[in-house]
Design an enzyme around this catalytic site. Structure first.
Site, PDB file in Angstrom:
ATOM      1  N   CYS A   2      -8.278   2.186  -2.648  1.00 53.45           N
ATOM      2  CA  CYS A   2      -8.209   3.580  -3.060  1.00 53.45           C
ATOM      3  C   CYS A   2      -8.336   4.427  -1.806  1.00 53.45           C
ATOM      4  CB  CYS A   2      -9.334   3.923  -4.038  1.00 53.45           C
ATOM      5  SG  CYS A   2      -9.287   2.989  -5.581  1.00 53.45           S
ATOM      6  N   GLY A  28      -3.190   4.758  -3.310  1.00 53.12           N
ATOM      7  CA  GLY A  28      -3.362   4.749  -4.751  1.00 53.12           C
ATOM      8  C   GLY A  28      -2.463   5.756  -5.432  1.00 53.12           C
ATOM      9  N   ASN A 101     -14.253   3.397  -2.857  1.00 50.48           N
ATOM     10  CA  ASN A 101     -13.123   2.516  -2.559  1.00 50.48           C
ATOM     11  C   ASN A 101     -13.675   1.127  -2.315  1.00 50.48           C
ATOM     12  OD1 ASN A 101     -10.713   1.321  -1.630  1.00 50.48           O
ATOM     13  ND2 ASN A 101     -11.185   1.887   0.486  1.00 50.48           N
ATOM     14  N   GLY A 102     -13.175   0.151  -3.069  1.00 45.22           N
ATOM     15  CA  GLY A 102     -13.630  -1.213  -2.872  1.00 45.22           C
ATOM     16  C   GLY A 102     -13.836  -1.917  -4.191  1.00 45.22           C
ATOM     17  N   TYR A 257      -0.899  -4.225   6.045  1.00 47.62           N
ATOM     18  CA  TYR A 257      -0.136  -3.530   5.009  1.00 47.62           C
ATOM     19  C   TYR A 257      -0.744  -2.225   4.514  1.00 47.62           C
ATOM     20  CZ  TYR A 257       1.959  -2.655   0.398  1.00 47.62           C
ATOM     21  OH  TYR A 257       2.579  -2.073  -0.677  1.00 47.62           O
ATOM     22  N   THR A 303       6.618  -0.860   5.857  1.00 46.78           N
ATOM     23  CA  THR A 303       5.466  -1.318   6.622  1.00 46.78           C
ATOM     24  C   THR A 303       5.848  -2.295   7.723  1.00 46.78           C
ATOM     25  OG1 THR A 303       4.347  -1.225   4.478  1.00 46.78           O
ATOM     26  CG2 THR A 303       3.076  -2.048   6.328  1.00 46.78           C
ATOM     27  N   ASP A 365       9.224  -9.088   6.822  1.00 46.96           N
ATOM     28  CA  ASP A 365       8.327  -8.456   5.849  1.00 46.96           C
ATOM     29  C   ASP A 365       6.918  -8.439   6.414  1.00 46.96           C
ATOM     30  OD1 ASP A 365       7.618  -7.182   3.531  1.00 46.96           O
ATOM     31  OD2 ASP A 365       8.203  -8.802   2.179  1.00 46.96           O
ATOM     32  N   ASP A 366       6.091  -7.517   5.916  1.00 44.60           N
ATOM     33  CA  ASP A 366       4.702  -7.468   6.388  1.00 44.60           C
ATOM     34  C   ASP A 366       3.894  -8.642   5.858  1.00 44.60           C
ATOM     35  OD1 ASP A 366       3.544  -6.465   3.714  1.00 44.60           O
ATOM     36  OD2 ASP A 366       4.994  -4.915   4.215  1.00 44.60           O
TER      37      ASP A 366
END
Length: 503
Positions: A2, A28, A101-102, A257, A303, A365-366
């Site tokens: 988030c 998010g 966040n987490g 990412y 990314t 790709d990442d």
């Protein structure tokens, strides 16, 4: 993941919070919320959707005050209903607004003690509300009519003792001030910035440094593991370092990412880290895959673009941006459900045919998580006439669930789980598949910031830095958070919204 922002200002802060959240929208897209404080009263607006869906001139005008916090949500625990949008609020003690966040890894244990011992009520299934109540109870136990910095620090220490996992938190306590703290391992990011000097100084705390830059705040420092910052109502800043803290171990996937390339996390430029990832991959290709007749290097936007450019430069092979991204389609990685992710891929990316016709293509790709995106892209590229399709990933295979706030908890949904590289290549339809080595990935970050030598690498190697993750825990998590469970939650939320609309 988030995005969170907290601002202590000397003038109304709602627009500053909005602008900073707009720089964190990539973290998010499920819900957004802003809460402000004016004369010890809170003003809160939140809802499902992007910032532009939730906020308009009318409700922004209602967000009064010189102090506030904001949140953009992507669900890792709980469902995606508006009830679980943040910030959260409790009125006891004092009144507390909370953004997180987490992800906590011992929620069930905490919930039982909150009910039986602390006698506190939970209104959602969100671990953020659990953590808020732990903090609120710890603060109330201090018994202060007007808590000071020592009361706040003691309350956060109790949070650290009771809550395990990865977390970054910003909170407001009515009549007291703003609090921010980071988990004991520093898994989830949190930065502190400043604008102005002396009595006119203003402060911001946010998930990434880009949130500071947009409003002219200067990055002061990343919070250390277990560090607490408290800003009282006069604007005095107090700092505390927990003795419970461990060696800093930021999430390696942030650099791969999650974070924006223009951010600086824990002293490392994300942009430079991704250049270094490209360098390491190019060296591996030269060392082990020099026989591949690569005609063109093409990134899977956006990314991986930085790493892809570096690979092309190092290998002296043409680079082309031949997959055009529709900016109005969200990041498929964070969409809640496999069907929705798959449907969005061809709306998200459109190929330029002449870049692929008759070419041996190296797609960069990442990372490869569920495999949905890369499989569809390889099919598209072959439809455009590519002769060979090689794929390389800036990250190693993602083989293990994440438990610290990234939505990859179900092993059954991780394409690399239980498969070797050859099986993976066949599964996604690639002629060859090249992964970054884990040691090289870690070194890419260390090269950008020599003080960073220890990381949370659990999604790649299954080593969980908090030391509390068991096989039983992972099995339980898989049952709760696989796509089938999410579909059930989405249906329940849809029914609830429809019933509410007709009552």
């Amino acid at each position: 993941m988030c995005g969170i922002v907290g601002v202590f200002g000397r003038s109304p802060v709602s627009s500053v919070i909005y602008e900073s959240l707009s720089m964190l929208q990539h973290r998010g897209q499920d819900a957004a919320g802003i809460a402000t404080c004016f004369e010890d009263r809170f003003y809160l607006e939140k809802g499902n959707g992007l910032l532009t869906d939730v906020f308009e001139a009318g409700n922004m005008a209602r967000l009064l005050g010189d102090m506030g916090i904001g949140h953009v949500r992507y669900p890792t625990a709980g469902c995606a209903s508006v009830a679980e949008a943040q910030p959260f609020y409790v009125n006891s003690p004092y009144g507390i607004i909370f953004a997180h966040n987490g992800n906590l890894t011992n929620v069930s244990e905490i919930v039982e003690s909150l009910f039986l011992t602390d006698m506190r009520h939970l209104n959602t299934s969100s671990d953020s509300e659990v953590m808020l109540n732990v903090f609120a109870h710890a603060l109330s136990r201090r018994g202060a009519v007007r808590p000071n910095e020592f009361d706040v620090f003691a309350a956060v220490e109790e949070v650290h003792r009771r809550c395990k996992g990865g977390y970054a938190v910003i909170a407001m306590v009515a009549g007291v001030g703003m609090v921010a703290f980071r988990d004991l391992h520093g898994i989830r990011p949190l930065v502190f910035g400043k604008r102005g000097e002396g009595k006119e100084a203003e402060f911001m705390i946010a998930s990434e440094s880009v949130a500071l830059q947009v409003s002219g705040f200067d990055l002061d420092h990343d919070l250390a593991p277990g560090e607490v910052i408290f800003i009282d109502t006069e604007g005095t800043v107090f700092q505390h370092q927990s003795l419970q803290a461990h060696e800093k171990a930021p999430c390696l996937f942030e650099f791969v990412y999650l974070a924006r390339p223009d951010s600086v996390l824990d002293g490392a430029s994300v942009y430079q880290c991704r250049i270094n990832m490209g360098t390491k991959l190019a060296e591996k290709i030269q060392r082990e895959w020099s026989h591949l007749p690569i005609d063109v290097v093409i990134p899977i936007p956006s990314t991986s673009r930085v790493a892809a450019q570096e690979i092309a430069t190092r290998l002296n092979i043409p680079y082309r941006d031949a997959l055009v991204r529709n900016r109005y389609v969200g990041r498929t990685f964070i969409m809640p459900g496999q069907a929705q992710r798959k449907q969005s891929i061809r709306r998200k990316l459109n190929p330029i045919p002449q870049a692929f016709q008759g070419k041996n293509v190296l797609l960069v790709d990442d990372s490869i998580v569920r495999g949905t995106t890369i499989r569809e892209i390889i099919a598209m590229v072959r439809e455009q006439g590519a002769k060979k399709v090689y794929v390389c990933s800036a990250a190693p295979p993602v083989r293990f669930p994440n438990v610290y706030g990234i939505d990859m908890p179900a092993r059954s949904e991780l394409i690399a789980s239980g498969r070797d590289v050859q099986q993976l290549a066949k599964n996604i339809g690639a002629d060859e598949l090249i992964f970054q080595d884990l040691d090289d990935l870690k070194q890419a970050i260390t090269d950008a910031c020599p003080s960073l030598t220890h990381f949370d690498t659990s999604v790649f190697d299954g080593v969980y830095v908090t030391g509390d993750i068991t096989e039983e825990y992972l099995n339980t998590l898989e049952q709760k958070r696989n796509d089938a469970a999410k579909h059930t939650e989405d249906v329940a939320s849809h029914i609830t919204r429809n019933l509410s609309a007709h009552l």
